[in-house]
Design a protein around this motif. Structure first.
Motif, PDB file in Angstrom:
ATOM      1  N   ILE A 265      40.245  -1.069  38.612  1.00  0.00           N
ATOM      2  CA  ILE A 265      39.750  -1.071  39.764  1.00  0.00           C
ATOM      3  C   ILE A 265      38.683  -0.680  39.918  1.00  0.00           C
ATOM      4  CG2 ILE A 265      40.367   0.209  41.912  1.00  0.00           C
ATOM      5  CD1 ILE A 265      42.445  -1.933  41.435  1.00  0.00           C
ATOM      6  N   ALA A 266      37.933   0.420  39.237  1.00  0.00           N
ATOM      7  CA  ALA A 266      36.513   0.874  39.144  1.00  0.00           C
ATOM      8  C   ALA A 266      35.619  -0.152  38.990  1.00  0.00           C
ATOM      9  CB  ALA A 266      36.378   1.908  38.067  1.00  0.00           C
ATOM     10  N   LEU A 267      35.978  -1.259  38.269  1.00  0.00           N
ATOM     11  CA  LEU A 267      35.020  -2.335  37.882  1.00  0.00           C
ATOM     12  C   LEU A 267      34.584  -3.022  39.210  1.00  0.00           C
ATOM     13  CD1 LEU A 267      36.213  -3.945  34.515  1.00  0.00           C
ATOM     14  CD2 LEU A 267      34.126  -2.496  34.881  1.00  0.00           C
ATOM     15  N   LEU A 268      35.548  -3.058  40.201  1.00  0.00           N
ATOM     16  CA  LEU A 268      35.459  -4.084  41.636  1.00  0.00           C
ATOM     17  C   LEU A 268      34.140  -3.399  42.100  1.00  0.00           C
ATOM     18  CD1 LEU A 268      39.267  -4.288  42.630  1.00  0.00           C
ATOM     19  CD2 LEU A 268      37.721  -5.966  40.873  1.00  0.00           C
ATOM     20  N   ASP A 269      33.728  -1.973  41.986  1.00  0.00           N
ATOM     21  CA  ASP A 269      32.852  -1.574  42.608  1.00  0.00           C
ATOM     22  C   ASP A 269      31.354  -1.930  42.350  1.00  0.00           C
ATOM     23  OD1 ASP A 269      34.458   0.060  43.906  1.00  0.00           O
ATOM     24  OD2 ASP A 269      34.336   1.745  42.777  1.00  0.00           O
ATOM     25  N   TYR A 270      31.475  -2.965  41.288  1.00  0.00           N
ATOM     26  CA  TYR A 270      30.280  -3.217  40.665  1.00  0.00           C
ATOM     27  C   TYR A 270      29.788  -4.839  41.034  1.00  0.00           C
ATOM     28  CZ  TYR A 270      29.723   1.077  38.350  1.00  0.00           C
ATOM     29  OH  TYR A 270      29.866   2.650  38.091  1.00  0.00           O
ATOM     30  N   ALA A 271      30.664  -5.346  42.110  1.00  0.00           N
ATOM     31  CA  ALA A 271      30.476  -6.625  42.641  1.00  0.00           C
ATOM     32  C   ALA A 271      29.848  -6.439  43.834  1.00  0.00           C
ATOM     33  CB  ALA A 271      31.757  -7.482  42.383  1.00  0.00           C
ATOM     34  N   ASP A 272      28.867  -7.446  44.304  1.00  0.00           N
ATOM     35  CA  ASP A 272      28.514  -7.321  45.537  1.00  0.00           C
ATOM     36  C   ASP A 272      29.127  -8.130  46.610  1.00  0.00           C
ATOM     37  OD1 ASP A 272      26.494  -5.582  44.766  1.00  0.00           O
ATOM     38  OD2 ASP A 272      24.736  -7.132  44.724  1.00  0.00           O
ATOM     39  N   THR A 273      30.228  -8.908  46.169  1.00  0.00           N
ATOM     40  CA  THR A 273      30.957  -9.779  46.837  1.00  0.00           C
ATOM     41  C   THR A 273      32.491  -9.346  47.005  1.00  0.00           C
ATOM     42  OG1 THR A 273      31.246 -11.697  45.324  1.00  0.00           O
ATOM     43  CG2 THR A 273      29.421 -11.913  46.992  1.00  0.00           C
ATOM     44  N   ASP A 274      33.206  -9.987  47.926  1.00  0.00           N
ATOM     45  CA  ASP A 274      34.632  -9.349  47.967  1.00  0.00           C
ATOM     46  C   ASP A 274      35.368 -10.171  46.806  1.00  0.00           C
ATOM     47  OD1 ASP A 274      37.245  -9.236  48.326  1.00  0.00           O
ATOM     48  OD2 ASP A 274      37.312 -10.229  50.049  1.00  0.00           O
ATOM     49  N   PRO A 275      35.952  -9.411  45.645  1.00  0.00           N
ATOM     50  CA  PRO A 275      36.428 -10.178  44.889  1.00  0.00           C
ATOM     51  C   PRO A 275      37.519 -11.027  45.053  1.00  0.00           C
ATOM     52  CG  PRO A 275      36.479  -7.841  44.405  1.00  0.00           C
ATOM     53  CD  PRO A 275      36.161  -7.938  45.699  1.00  0.00           C
ATOM     54  N   LEU A 276      38.226 -11.094  46.325  1.00  0.00           N
ATOM     55  CA  LEU A 276      39.075 -11.962  46.684  1.00  0.00           C
ATOM     56  C   LEU A 276      38.491 -13.137  47.396  1.00  0.00           C
ATOM     57  CD1 LEU A 276      42.365  -9.723  47.698  1.00  0.00           C
ATOM     58  CD2 LEU A 276      41.915 -11.009  45.720  1.00  0.00           C
ATOM     59  N   GLY A 277      37.087 -13.014  47.601  1.00  0.00           N
ATOM     60  CA  GLY A 277      36.771 -14.053  48.360  1.00  0.00           C
ATOM     61  C   GLY A 277      36.004 -15.289  47.565  1.00  0.00           C
ATOM     62  N   MET A 278      36.174 -14.906  46.342  1.00  0.00           N
ATOM     63  CA  MET A 278      35.308 -16.013  45.288  1.00  0.00           C
ATOM     64  C   MET A 278      36.489 -16.587  44.475  1.00  0.00           C
ATOM     65  SD  MET A 278      32.117 -14.976  42.813  1.00  0.00           S
ATOM     66  CE  MET A 278      31.119 -14.568  44.161  1.00  0.00           C
ATOM     67  N   ASP A 279      36.439 -17.876  44.163  1.00  0.00           N
ATOM     68  CA  ASP A 279      37.343 -18.672  43.378  1.00  0.00           C
ATOM     69  C   ASP A 279      36.656 -19.130  42.029  1.00  0.00           C
ATOM     70  OD1 ASP A 279      35.791 -21.003  43.873  1.00  0.00           O
ATOM     71  OD2 ASP A 279      37.237 -21.815  45.324  1.00  0.00           O
ATOM     72  N   THR A 280      37.207 -19.574  41.350  1.00  0.00           N
ATOM     73  CA  THR A 280      36.829 -20.008  39.861  1.00  0.00           C
ATOM     74  C   THR A 280      35.400 -20.680  39.922  1.00  0.00           C
ATOM     75  OG1 THR A 280      38.834 -20.013  38.862  1.00  0.00           O
ATOM     76  CG2 THR A 280      37.398 -21.236  37.695  1.00  0.00           C
ATOM     77  N   ASN A 281      35.338 -21.741  40.882  1.00  0.00           N
ATOM     78  CA  ASN A 281      34.125 -22.631  41.028  1.00  0.00           C
ATOM     79  C   ASN A 281      32.984 -21.602  41.416  1.00  0.00           C
ATOM     80  OD1 ASN A 281      35.090 -24.918  40.072  1.00  0.00           O
ATOM     81  ND2 ASN A 281      35.972 -25.411  42.020  1.00  0.00           N
ATOM     82  N   ASP A 282      33.185 -20.799  42.393  1.00  0.00           N
ATOM     83  CA  ASP A 282      32.301 -19.933  43.067  1.00  0.00           C
ATOM     84  C   ASP A 282      31.632 -18.728  42.023  1.00  0.00           C
ATOM     85  OD1 ASP A 282      32.650 -20.655  45.798  1.00  0.00           O
ATOM     86  OD2 ASP A 282      34.285 -19.397  46.178  1.00  0.00           O
ATOM     87  N   LEU A 283      32.674 -18.526  40.987  1.00  0.00           N
ATOM     88  CA  LEU A 283      32.168 -17.603  40.024  1.00  0.00           C
ATOM     89  C   LEU A 283      31.368 -18.423  39.183  1.00  0.00           C
ATOM     90  CD1 LEU A 283      32.761 -14.864  38.569  1.00  0.00           C
ATOM     91  CD2 LEU A 283      34.333 -16.026  37.170  1.00  0.00           C
TER      92      LEU A 283
END
Length: 437
Positions: free
Chosen positions: A256-274
């Motif tokens: 969970i702590a790793l999620l703080d180091y992303a600038d975008t919503d982790p649930l807002g990005m799919d495989t192709n976005d990544l």
């Protein structure tokens, strides 16, 4: 006999419906090479020869990212074996291995996996027994055992294993004078330095529930607790709680702590976005399986990246985690001529020149004896597998239905970021699924 196969197909169709190939997401597609698929997508079992006298077989692949590569391989094979014509069909949203089995239409040659569902198929007699074939001597026993039944029958030949790791943009790391992390603490320190420099450390593809589940179970198995599968079984069958295991709690909190180091919503990005984000240098690191490599390099051939073992979270030795990926099975319903043609193709496919060609383009570490793996981006992962730093994915041993159950709940963890509540939910559905076995 056909009724027996149909019954088996119906019995495993629900289970197989939850299994997806480890490839790129995207539009469904069907591809045919040389000999177009007929009617239902392939040649019927009894129609082993065309009017020209060629033996016709259908190859059903579940690796949609490799359609073009297999087109080339099949074309090369048929040029060297003019008496055999192979059509390639890929699984789609409406066509799956399970749907083909349920309709009693098993392809002559298929790409299968080392799961309970396919083992059930094999036990019911859907696949040809490959025991005694000369090419099996080039496959390490620990992987071949995954496709060997209790009575000694071998139902498929695995040629590679997919794997999981940390993708690193080496240009960003060099510019920021960062060392590759070997521990979780070093990883977090790098994230802080990247953020201070105005660089996004991570991006996640957790809009894709399957991608989230893959990252989670491989992270938990490879760098949190190598006995993760056993722990799931103990919770499901022995009345324990995931909260009883300090490594599991620690692993959840640090995930969970790793999620703080992303600038975008982790649930807002799919495989192709990544893929677009990482390939174009918009973040420094991603967690993914080796299948991401060809996609990222396809988007940016100049991308300077490296895939390393994910840093240890709880102090255990890090391993990569995966499953046999390209595994070939021959239908027991195929004619003798078709089975011989399938075996001819497998021998061709395992020739050093051909299997190295496949490994180079597919980016998946090969397990075939004598094959040199030449992908520099994934060399660390390939070396780790050779050195024994490889753990089998828990999906190979989970109870039927558990993969779908956990996949459906993980996104709630990402939204709420509440470890205690998630453990309570996790305990309950684990007991429910395992209690139905």
């Amino acid at each position: 006999m056909k009724k027996r196969w149909l019954a088996a197909g119906l019995a495993v169709a629900t289970v197989l419906g939850s299994l997806t190939a480890c490839g790129k997401s995207g539009d469904t597609q069907e591809a045919a090479t040389s000999a177009p698929a007929t009617g239902n997508g392939g040649t019927a079992a009894g129609d082993s020869a065309s009017s020209a006298g060629s033996v016709e077989i259908e190859f059903l692949s579940q690796k949609r990212e490799d359609v073009d590569l297999f087109d080339e391989i099949l074309a090369d094979f048929m040029s060297k074996n003019p008496g055999i014509r192979i059509s390639q069909t890929t699984t789609t949203g409406s066509v799956s291995f399970s749907s083909r089995v349920a309709s009693n239409d098993v392809p002559e040659l298929g790409n299968v996996y080392a799961s309970t569902a396919y083992r059930t198929m094999a036990e019911e007699g859907l696949f040809m027994d490959l025991r005694g074939q000369d090419f099996l001597g080039r496959i390490p026993k620990e992987y071949l055992d995954l496709f060997t039944l209790e009575d000694g029958r071998v139902f498929a030949v695995p040629v590679n294993v997919n794997a999981f790791g940390l993708y690193v943009n080496m240009d960003i790391y060099k510019e920021q004078e960062l060392e590759l992390p070997r521990t979780y603490e070093e990883l977090i320190a790098n994230c802080e330095k990247l953020r201070a420099a105005g660089i996004t450390p991570f991006a996640f593809q957790f809009k894709d529930a399957g991608g989230l589940r893959q990252c989670f179970e491989r992270y938990m198995t490879g760098v949190v607790d190598h006995d993760f599968l056993k722990i799931c079984e103990e919770v499901g069958l022995e009345g324990k709680s995931f909260g009883d295991y300090p490594t599991i709690v620690e692993g959840l909190e640090k995930f969970i702590a790793l999620l703080d180091y992303a600038d975008t919503d982790p649930l807002g990005m799919d495989t192709n976005d990544l893929a677009d984000t990482f390939a174009n240098g918009k973040c420094a690191m991603v967690m993914n399986g080796n299948w991401g490599a060809s996609q990222y390099l396809g988007l940016n051939p100049d991308l300077n990246m490296k895939v390393i073992l994910f840093p240890s979270v709880t102090g255990i030795d890090s391993t990569t985690v995966g499953t046999p990926d390209m595994c070939l099975a021959v239908s027991a319903a195929a004619s003798k001529e078709q089975q011989d043609a399938c075996l001819t193709f497998i021998r061709y496919f395992l020739e050093p020149e051909i299997i190295e060609w496949f490994a180079q383009e597919d980016k998946v570490p090969s397990i075939v004896e004598g094959v040199a793996y030449r992908n520099e981006e994934l060399k660390d992962i390939s070396d780790a597998i050779e050195d024994g730093h490889f753990t089998k994915s828990p999906t190979l041993g989970w109870a039927n239905g558990y993969q779908s159950a956990i996949q459906g709940e993980l996104q709630s963890l990402i939204v709420d970021r509440d470890v205690k509540t998630f453990i309570e939910t996790w305990d309950q559905f684990t007991k429910d699924v395992y209690g139905q076995q």
